[in-house]
Motif scaffolding. Structure first.
Motif, PDB file in Angstrom:
ATOM      1  N   GLY A 101       0.823  -1.195   0.000  1.00  0.00           N
ATOM      2  CA  GLY A 101       0.000   0.000   0.000  1.00  0.00           C
ATOM      3  C   GLY A 101       0.858   1.246   0.000  1.00  0.00           C
ATOM      4  O   GLY A 101       2.042   1.219  -0.353  1.00  0.00           O
ATOM      5  N   LEU A 102       0.251   2.341   0.443  1.00  0.00           N
ATOM      6  CA  LEU A 102       0.929   3.633   0.426  1.00  0.00           C
ATOM      7  C   LEU A 102       2.219   3.614   1.236  1.00  0.00           C
ATOM      8  O   LEU A 102       3.179   4.304   0.911  1.00  0.00           O
ATOM      9  CB  LEU A 102      -0.022   4.707   0.959  1.00  0.00           C
ATOM     10  N   ALA A 107       8.149   4.236   1.787  1.00  0.00           N
ATOM     11  CA  ALA A 107       9.398   3.611   2.226  1.00  0.00           C
ATOM     12  C   ALA A 107      10.427   3.552   1.103  1.00  0.00           C
ATOM     13  O   ALA A 107      11.632   3.686   1.346  1.00  0.00           O
ATOM     14  CB  ALA A 107       9.121   2.202   2.757  1.00  0.00           C
ATOM     15  N   VAL A 108       9.975   3.344  -0.118  1.00  0.00           N
ATOM     16  CA  VAL A 108      10.899   3.350  -1.261  1.00  0.00           C
ATOM     17  C   VAL A 108      11.622   4.681  -1.339  1.00  0.00           C
ATOM     18  O   VAL A 108      12.844   4.741  -1.564  1.00  0.00           O
ATOM     19  CB  VAL A 108      10.132   3.068  -2.573  1.00  0.00           C
ATOM     20  N   ARG A 109      10.889   5.770  -1.118  1.00  0.00           N
ATOM     21  CA  ARG A 109      11.482   7.114  -1.175  1.00  0.00           C
ATOM     22  C   ARG A 109      12.375   7.397   0.031  1.00  0.00           C
ATOM     23  O   ARG A 109      13.499   7.879  -0.117  1.00  0.00           O
ATOM     24  CB  ARG A 109      10.369   8.160  -1.262  1.00  0.00           C
ATOM     25  N   SER A 110      11.878   7.088   1.227  1.00  0.00           N
ATOM     26  CA  SER A 110      12.645   7.439   2.432  1.00  0.00           C
ATOM     27  C   SER A 110      13.890   6.583   2.597  1.00  0.00           C
ATOM     28  O   SER A 110      14.877   7.023   3.182  1.00  0.00           O
ATOM     29  CB  SER A 110      11.754   7.321   3.676  1.00  0.00           C
ATOM     30  N   ASN A 111      13.862   5.347   2.069  1.00  0.00           N
ATOM     31  CA  ASN A 111      15.025   4.458   2.187  1.00  0.00           C
ATOM     32  C   ASN A 111      15.896   4.457   0.945  1.00  0.00           C
ATOM     33  O   ASN A 111      16.902   3.730   0.904  1.00  0.00           O
ATOM     34  CB  ASN A 111      14.557   3.023   2.461  1.00  0.00           C
ATOM     35  N   ASP A 112      15.510   5.261  -0.047  1.00  0.00           N
ATOM     36  CA  ASP A 112      16.243   5.282  -1.316  1.00  0.00           C
ATOM     37  C   ASP A 112      16.469   3.852  -1.814  1.00  0.00           C
ATOM     38  O   ASP A 112      17.590   3.448  -2.160  1.00  0.00           O
ATOM     39  CB  ASP A 112      17.587   6.002  -1.137  1.00  0.00           C
ATOM     40  N   PRO A 166       8.972   6.677   7.430  1.00  0.00           N
ATOM     41  CA  PRO A 166       8.750   8.047   6.957  1.00  0.00           C
ATOM     42  C   PRO A 166       8.347   8.051   5.485  1.00  0.00           C
ATOM     43  O   PRO A 166       8.927   7.351   4.663  1.00  0.00           O
ATOM     44  CB  PRO A 166      10.105   8.708   7.176  1.00  0.00           C
ATOM     45  N   GLY A 167       7.313   8.832   5.189  1.00  0.00           N
ATOM     46  CA  GLY A 167       6.767   8.874   3.839  1.00  0.00           C
ATOM     47  C   GLY A 167       5.556   7.986   3.665  1.00  0.00           C
ATOM     48  O   GLY A 167       4.820   8.102   2.691  1.00  0.00           O
ATOM     49  N   VAL A 318       3.616  11.458  -2.863  1.00  0.00           N
ATOM     50  CA  VAL A 318       4.440  11.337  -1.659  1.00  0.00           C
ATOM     51  C   VAL A 318       5.592  12.334  -1.706  1.00  0.00           C
ATOM     52  O   VAL A 318       5.872  13.029  -0.720  1.00  0.00           O
ATOM     53  CB  VAL A 318       4.968   9.893  -1.509  1.00  0.00           C
ATOM     54  N   VAL A 319       6.264  12.415  -2.833  1.00  0.00           N
ATOM     55  CA  VAL A 319       7.376  13.360  -2.989  1.00  0.00           C
ATOM     56  C   VAL A 319       6.893  14.780  -2.754  1.00  0.00           C
ATOM     57  O   VAL A 319       7.522  15.575  -2.036  1.00  0.00           O
ATOM     58  CB  VAL A 319       8.016  13.223  -4.382  1.00  0.00           C
ATOM     59  N   SER A 320       5.737  15.116  -3.331  1.00  0.00           N
ATOM     60  CA  SER A 320       5.191  16.467  -3.211  1.00  0.00           C
ATOM     61  C   SER A 320       4.838  16.806  -1.767  1.00  0.00           C
ATOM     62  O   SER A 320       5.167  17.889  -1.269  1.00  0.00           O
ATOM     63  CB  SER A 320       3.947  16.593  -4.100  1.00  0.00           C
TER      64      SER A 320
END
Length: 327
Positions: A101-102, A107-112, A166-167, A318-320
């Motif tokens: 889910g969201l 997590a993909v963004r916050s953990n790179d 986070p995210g 999410v980025v925004s």
């Protein structure tokens, strides 16, 4: 012999005519949904939203006779990205799907993370759900106003726990709540847990001042009196839950989470379509409809390429939001 031979032939003919329906009834063969050996991966700990969704879907699919013996297993870590990496590595495996889910998007963004949801095969979005703000039964905070007054006085001393990195939704919801209350999101002491199951123990043990997670994850504890709900994050109150919306309480927040199913990359069209057919049949079953009601989930069904486009849009969102919150 002249009498027995025609009777034997008649009996054999009846077995041929009647046998196949008896053998396939409830097996999923009629609708092409049967996937022997199907496994559902849950990328967080038992008791969280992804876990409840996967186990409910598996049980409902079996009870509806769509496919037998779905195995559900947990592979937690890094907000769901450990499971995501494993899923992507199972290239071409049409007998594996992952509940997500969201939270995984964030997590993909916050953990790179090295792998993203763009590397998967989108199957379906299943549900939408509000988050709920909860405290332990012995908490001094009786209302959401009580909580926010104390939070505003010293944000760092009131840790908030969430069942996502986070995210993810359980992080974004209290950050939006803080901003609406006039608290800088950068001042919030957010403690992430790998799913609502892990978070629950910390709320009950007063390790965090309050928690934010999906309504369906904590309905049992709320009904038993172990948790006190203070508010929900969506546009309307949740039936059977004695808690206002944040907007109703005077805080301009309207936030919902969603959950769905993705599969490994490299599936054939036939393998992808069979998974989609299974989830479509599940969605239309009375068993799933009952589970939606019991868990307080809203139907948010979306399949295939349309779900893939939705995933792309959620990543941008999410980025925004993280930029908007200064995080």
């Amino acid at each position: 012999m002249r009498l027995r031979t025609p009777l034997a032939l008649l009996g054999a003919a009846l077995l041929v005519l009647l046998g196949p329906p008896l053998l396939t009834t409830g097996s999923g063969a009629e609708t092409g949904t049967r996937i022997p050996g199907l496994r559902f991966m849950v990328p967080n700990t038992p008791g969280g939203g992804y876990d409840i969704t996967a186990r409910t879907a598996a049980r409902n699919a079996e009870d509806a006779g769509l496919t037998p013996n779905i195995e559900v297993f947990n592979l937690p870590g890094a907000g769901g990205t450990v499971g995501l990496t494993r899923l992507v590595s199972e290239h071409g495996n049409g007998k594996l799907a992952m509940s997500m889910g969201l939270g995984v998007v964030g997590a993909v963004r916050s953990n790179d993370a090295p792998k993203t949801l763009a590397d998967t095969t989108p199957i379906a979005r299943l549900t939408e759900e509000q988050d709920v703000v909860v405290v332990a039964k012995d908490s001094p905070y009786r209302t959401v106003d009580d909580l926010i007054d104390a939070w505003k006085a010293d944000p760092g001393k009131l840790p908030v726990g969430g069942g996502s990195a986070p995210g993810g939704p359980d992080h974004l919801a209290p950050m939006l709540m803080a901003r609406a209350a006039g608290i800088s999101p950068k001042d919030v002491n957010y403690i992430p847990f790998d799913g609502g199951g892990e978070l629950l123990a910390s709320i009950l043990g007063n390790k965090v001042a309050f928690g934010v997670s999906g309504v369906g994850e904590y309905l049992d504890q709320i009904k038993s009196g172990e948790l006190r709900p203070l508010a929900v994050t969506g546009p309307e109150r949740v039936d059977g839950l004695d808690a206002p919306t944040l907007r109703e309480a005077g805080y301009d927040v309207n936030f919902t989470n969603w959950r769905g199913i993705v599969a490994p990359p490299g599936l054939t069209d036939a393998e992808r379509d069979k998974l989609v057919r299974l989830i479509e049949a599940l969605h239309d079953s009375p068993e799933w409809r009952r589970s939606l009601r019991e868990n307080g989930w809203d139907d948010a069904f979306l399949t295939g390429d349309r779900f893939g486009a939705f995933l792309d849009a959620q990543d941008r969102r999410v980025v925004s939001v993280l930029k908007e919150l200064g995080l």
